[in-house]
Design a protein around this motif. Structure first.
Motif, PDB file in Angstrom:
ATOM      1  N   VAL A 109       0.700  -1.382   0.129  1.00 15.46           N
ATOM      2  CA  VAL A 109      -0.086   0.171  -0.055  1.00 15.46           C
ATOM      3  C   VAL A 109       0.895   1.263  -0.255  1.00 15.46           C
ATOM      4  CG1 VAL A 109      -2.251  -0.949   1.343  1.00 15.46           C
ATOM      5  CG2 VAL A 109       0.091  -0.109   2.646  1.00 15.46           C
ATOM      6  N   VAL A 110       0.026   2.210  -0.750  1.00 17.77           N
ATOM      7  CA  VAL A 110       0.278   3.629  -0.442  1.00 17.77           C
ATOM      8  C   VAL A 110      -0.389   4.394   0.558  1.00 17.77           C
ATOM      9  CG1 VAL A 110      -0.746   4.646  -1.995  1.00 17.77           C
ATOM     10  CG2 VAL A 110       1.481   5.547  -1.487  1.00 17.77           C
ATOM     11  N   LEU A 111      -0.141   5.528   1.255  1.00 16.08           N
ATOM     12  CA  LEU A 111      -0.701   5.607   2.081  1.00 16.08           C
ATOM     13  C   LEU A 111      -1.013   7.888   2.295  1.00 16.08           C
ATOM     14  CD1 LEU A 111       0.698   3.580   4.244  1.00 16.08           C
ATOM     15  CD2 LEU A 111       0.576   5.171   6.013  1.00 16.08           C
ATOM     16  N   PHE A 112      -2.151   7.682   2.570  1.00 12.33           N
ATOM     17  CA  PHE A 112      -2.784   8.913   2.006  1.00 12.33           C
ATOM     18  C   PHE A 112      -2.446  10.056   3.313  1.00 12.33           C
ATOM     19  CE2 PHE A 112      -6.749  12.009   2.238  1.00 12.33           C
ATOM     20  CZ  PHE A 112      -6.240  13.032   0.981  1.00 12.33           C
ATOM     21  N   PRO A 113      -1.653  11.174   3.130  1.00 14.44           N
ATOM     22  CA  PRO A 113      -1.090  11.037   4.334  1.00 14.44           C
ATOM     23  C   PRO A 113      -1.967  12.399   5.298  1.00 14.44           C
ATOM     24  CG  PRO A 113      -0.901  12.413   2.493  1.00 14.44           C
ATOM     25  CD  PRO A 113      -1.389  11.711   2.121  1.00 14.44           C
ATOM     26  N   PHE A 114      -2.855  12.305   5.272  1.00 15.40           N
ATOM     27  CA  PHE A 114      -3.600  13.217   6.203  1.00 15.40           C
ATOM     28  C   PHE A 114      -5.248  12.533   7.154  1.00 15.40           C
ATOM     29  CE2 PHE A 114      -4.703  15.996   2.718  1.00 15.40           C
ATOM     30  CZ  PHE A 114      -5.848  15.706   2.641  1.00 15.40           C
ATOM     31  N   THR A 115      -5.846  13.135   7.973  1.00 18.98           N
ATOM     32  CA  THR A 115      -6.935  12.671   8.023  1.00 18.98           C
ATOM     33  C   THR A 115      -8.084  14.037   8.618  1.00 18.98           C
ATOM     34  OG1 THR A 115      -6.589  13.031  10.755  1.00 18.98           O
ATOM     35  CG2 THR A 115      -6.039  10.715   8.950  1.00 18.98           C
ATOM     36  N   SER A 116      -8.316  14.048   8.125  1.00 22.98           N
ATOM     37  CA  SER A 116      -9.863  14.797   8.101  1.00 22.98           C
ATOM     38  C   SER A 116     -11.573  14.330   8.292  1.00 22.98           C
ATOM     39  CB  SER A 116      -9.474  16.068   6.985  1.00 22.98           C
ATOM     40  OG  SER A 116     -10.575  16.754   6.204  1.00 22.98           O
ATOM     41  N   SER A 117     -12.153  15.346   8.915  1.00 21.17           N
ATOM     42  CA  SER A 117     -13.557  15.035   8.670  1.00 21.17           C
ATOM     43  C   SER A 117     -14.317  16.011   7.563  1.00 21.17           C
ATOM     44  CB  SER A 117     -14.294  15.530  10.032  1.00 21.17           C
ATOM     45  OG  SER A 117     -13.562  16.953  10.244  1.00 21.17           O
ATOM     46  N   GLY A 118     -13.143  16.827   6.635  1.00 20.07           N
ATOM     47  CA  GLY A 118     -13.862  18.239   5.931  1.00 20.07           C
ATOM     48  C   GLY A 118     -14.413  16.707   4.477  1.00 20.07           C
ATOM     49  N   GLU A 119     -15.186  17.514   4.029  1.00 19.13           N
ATOM     50  CA  GLU A 119     -16.415  16.886   2.658  1.00 19.13           C
ATOM     51  C   GLU A 119     -15.707  16.410   1.901  1.00 19.13           C
ATOM     52  OE1 GLU A 119     -19.919  15.778   2.786  1.00 19.13           O
ATOM     53  OE2 GLU A 119     -19.286  16.699   5.029  1.00 19.13           O
ATOM     54  N   PRO A 120     -15.436  15.469   1.211  1.00 14.13           N
ATOM     55  CA  PRO A 120     -14.415  15.191  -0.422  1.00 14.13           C
ATOM     56  C   PRO A 120     -14.742  16.539  -0.888  1.00 14.13           C
ATOM     57  CG  PRO A 120     -16.827  13.606   0.517  1.00 14.13           C
ATOM     58  CD  PRO A 120     -17.382  14.651   1.080  1.00 14.13           C
ATOM     59  N   GLY A 121     -13.411  16.469  -1.522  1.00  9.46           N
ATOM     60  CA  GLY A 121     -13.106  17.977  -2.305  1.00  9.46           C
ATOM     61  C   GLY A 121     -12.967  19.170  -1.145  1.00  9.46           C
ATOM     62  N   SER A 122     -13.135  18.882  -0.197  1.00 11.56           N
ATOM     63  CA  SER A 122     -11.937  19.866   0.809  1.00 11.56           C
ATOM     64  C   SER A 122     -12.052  19.393   1.907  1.00 11.56           C
ATOM     65  CB  SER A 122     -13.786  20.240   1.070  1.00 11.56           C
ATOM     66  OG  SER A 122     -14.134  20.302   2.157  1.00 11.56           O
ATOM     67  N   GLU A 123     -11.386  17.946   2.309  1.00  9.57           N
ATOM     68  CA  GLU A 123     -10.844  17.193   3.477  1.00  9.57           C
ATOM     69  C   GLU A 123      -9.508  17.721   3.422  1.00  9.57           C
ATOM     70  OE1 GLU A 123     -11.168  13.979   0.074  1.00  9.57           O
ATOM     71  OE2 GLU A 123     -11.305  15.827   0.141  1.00  9.57           O
ATOM     72  N   HIS A 124      -8.784  19.034   2.373  1.00 10.59           N
ATOM     73  CA  HIS A 124      -6.845  19.233   2.415  1.00 10.59           C
ATOM     74  C   HIS A 124      -7.238  20.725   3.400  1.00 10.59           C
ATOM     75  CE1 HIS A 124      -8.836  21.027  -0.556  1.00 10.59           C
ATOM     76  NE2 HIS A 124      -7.290  21.798  -1.260  1.00 10.59           N
ATOM     77  N   ILE A 125      -9.147  21.762   3.551  1.00 14.23           N
ATOM     78  CA  ILE A 125      -8.863  22.884   3.994  1.00 14.23           C
ATOM     79  C   ILE A 125      -9.497  22.180   5.384  1.00 14.23           C
ATOM     80  CG2 ILE A 125      -8.193  23.667   2.409  1.00 14.23           C
ATOM     81  CD1 ILE A 125     -11.721  24.451   1.995  1.00 14.23           C
ATOM     82  N   SER A 126      -9.818  21.026   5.762  1.00 15.42           N
ATOM     83  CA  SER A 126     -10.492  21.142   7.121  1.00 15.42           C
ATOM     84  C   SER A 126     -10.029  21.369   8.840  1.00 15.42           C
ATOM     85  CB  SER A 126     -11.848  19.697   7.838  1.00 15.42           C
ATOM     86  OG  SER A 126     -11.787  20.192   8.782  1.00 15.42           O
ATOM     87  N   GLU A 127     -10.638  22.364   8.944  1.00 17.13           N
ATOM     88  CA  GLU A 127     -10.132  22.682  10.246  1.00 17.13           C
ATOM     89  C   GLU A 127      -8.722  21.747  10.945  1.00 17.13           C
ATOM     90  OE1 GLU A 127      -8.853  25.740  12.005  1.00 17.13           O
ATOM     91  OE2 GLU A 127     -10.438  27.014   9.850  1.00 17.13           O
ATOM     92  N   ASP A 128     -10.030  20.490  11.002  1.00 15.97           N
ATOM     93  CA  ASP A 128      -9.333  19.531  12.033  1.00 15.97           C
ATOM     94  C   ASP A 128      -8.123  19.137  10.708  1.00 15.97           C
ATOM     95  OD1 ASP A 128     -11.056  17.617  10.490  1.00 15.97           O
ATOM     96  OD2 ASP A 128     -11.827  16.906  11.524  1.00 15.97           O
TER      97      ASP A 128
END
Length: 344
Positions: A94-113
């Motif tokens: 496997v390759v790891l997607f590098p972050f967790t987030s509660s953001g909606e799909p398409g905005s995961e990377h800008i979620s506050e958490d």
């Protein structure tokens, strides 16, 4: 297990090889035996404290909690599963997607958490790492080392190109074009989106290799007439800039952009602060775009492009895990082409 941890903000002396207990996967998690972990500016700036102020630096306001194992571009094999994970996943590469987030799909990377592996979680400078099973994806290539170069750098590059709305036939300038993100920016913009790419490097001996990646023109940032050379190469102002350098080429970038051009930045290796004459921006209708990481959908589109050979892994050098200090020191030297990878 053997691991390399960061003990606090500071220099290379904060990196130390230690023995840690092998982590245990919890519900919906898996244990990965790390095979390769590519180096990014991210973990260096995390260690140096470049992401924050007042003694706190990281992706979250509270800063990094030390000691921390860095490393986010990770490939390996699932060797143990937690509860609620399909037993068939054991043994997957496997390759790891590098972050967790509660953001909606398409905005995961800008979620506050949004929380990053190697910063808010222990990362891949280790023999083993635990990560959510649904963020462990099939490798795009059969080789661990080659598949490790795309997670952060590749997603960052892809997101920059998409955010900048690059269209077929447009001319794009890529700064730091021989680096980890830059070399992928060149390939994605040229080979996937069909743009003409002007690659900016320091050493023109890299011209042949940059053209193999898809660059139409290769110029040196050391030239006293760089702006004129860019406009001459394109036969006029350019459409967009994909930048990882920051201050050192900022004014040149704005100068060579056409009216309505786009400037997208995801790094500042050449200076984190600059001066901006707002008149330059509004009189030329320039769009300034800040870009970090990307989305799950973008990551999956990138993996497809890698699988079909439109984006290729570029590796400058590998180091064994215990030489992480030497690897990070080498990473900061100029003139490299592609990624630096730690092998366990």
């Amino acid at each position: 297990m053997k691991a390399v941890q960061v003990s606090g903000y500071g220099g290379l002396d904060q990196l130390e090889v230690v023995e840690r207990d092998i982590p245990k996967p919890k519900a919906n998690e898996v244990l990965i035996q790390v095979k390769a972990c590519a180096i990014n500016n991210t973990e260096i700036w995390m260690r140096e404290g470049a992401y924050g102020t007042e003694g706190k630096s990281g992706w979250r306001p509270e800063g990094v909690q030390f000691p921390r194992i860095p490393g986010s571009d990770i490939t390996g094999q699932i060797i143990e599963i937690g509860t609620d994970v399909d037993v068939k996943r054991k043994g997957e590469d496997v390759v790891l997607f590098p972050f967790t987030s509660s953001g909606e799909p398409g905005s995961e990377h800008i979620s506050e958490d949004m929380s990053f592996i190697g910063s808010e979680y222990d990362g891949g400078y280790a023999e083993y790492v635990v990560w959510p099973a649904d963020l462990c994806l099939p490798m795009a290539l059969p080789n661990y080392e080659e598949s490790a170069v795309f997670s952060v750098s590749g997603m960052t590059a892809w997101h920059m190109v998409e955010q900048s709305a690059i269209k077929r036939g447009e001319t794009v300038m890529v700064t730091g074009a021989n680096g980890g993100v830059g070399s992928l920016n060149v390939q994605i913009a040229a080979n996937v989106f069909g743009a003409k790419v002007i690659a900016i490097v320091g050493d023109l001996s890299l011209e042949g290799k940059m053209k193999e990646l898809g660059a139409t023109h290769v110029l040196s940032y050391r030239s006293d007439k760089l702006a004129e050379e860019i406009i001459e190469a394109n036969g006029g102002p350019i459409d967009a800039v994909l930048d990882v350098v920051g201050d050192a080429l900022f004014h040149t970038s704005l100068h060579v952009l056409r009216k309505g051009g786009r400037f997208c930045t995801s790094g500042s290796a050449g200076g984190q602060k600059t001066e901006l004459d707002f008149r330059t921006m509004y009189l030329k209708h320039i769009t300034l775009i800040g870009s970090v990481l990307g989305t799950r959908d973008e990551f999956e589109r990138l993996m497809k492009a890698v699988t079909v050979g439109k984006v290729k892994p570029i590796i400058d050098r590998t180091f064994p895990l215990e030489e992480a200090r030497e690897a990070q020191s080498y990473f900061k030297k100029s003139g490299k082409l592609g990624k630096i990878v730690l092998l366990t």
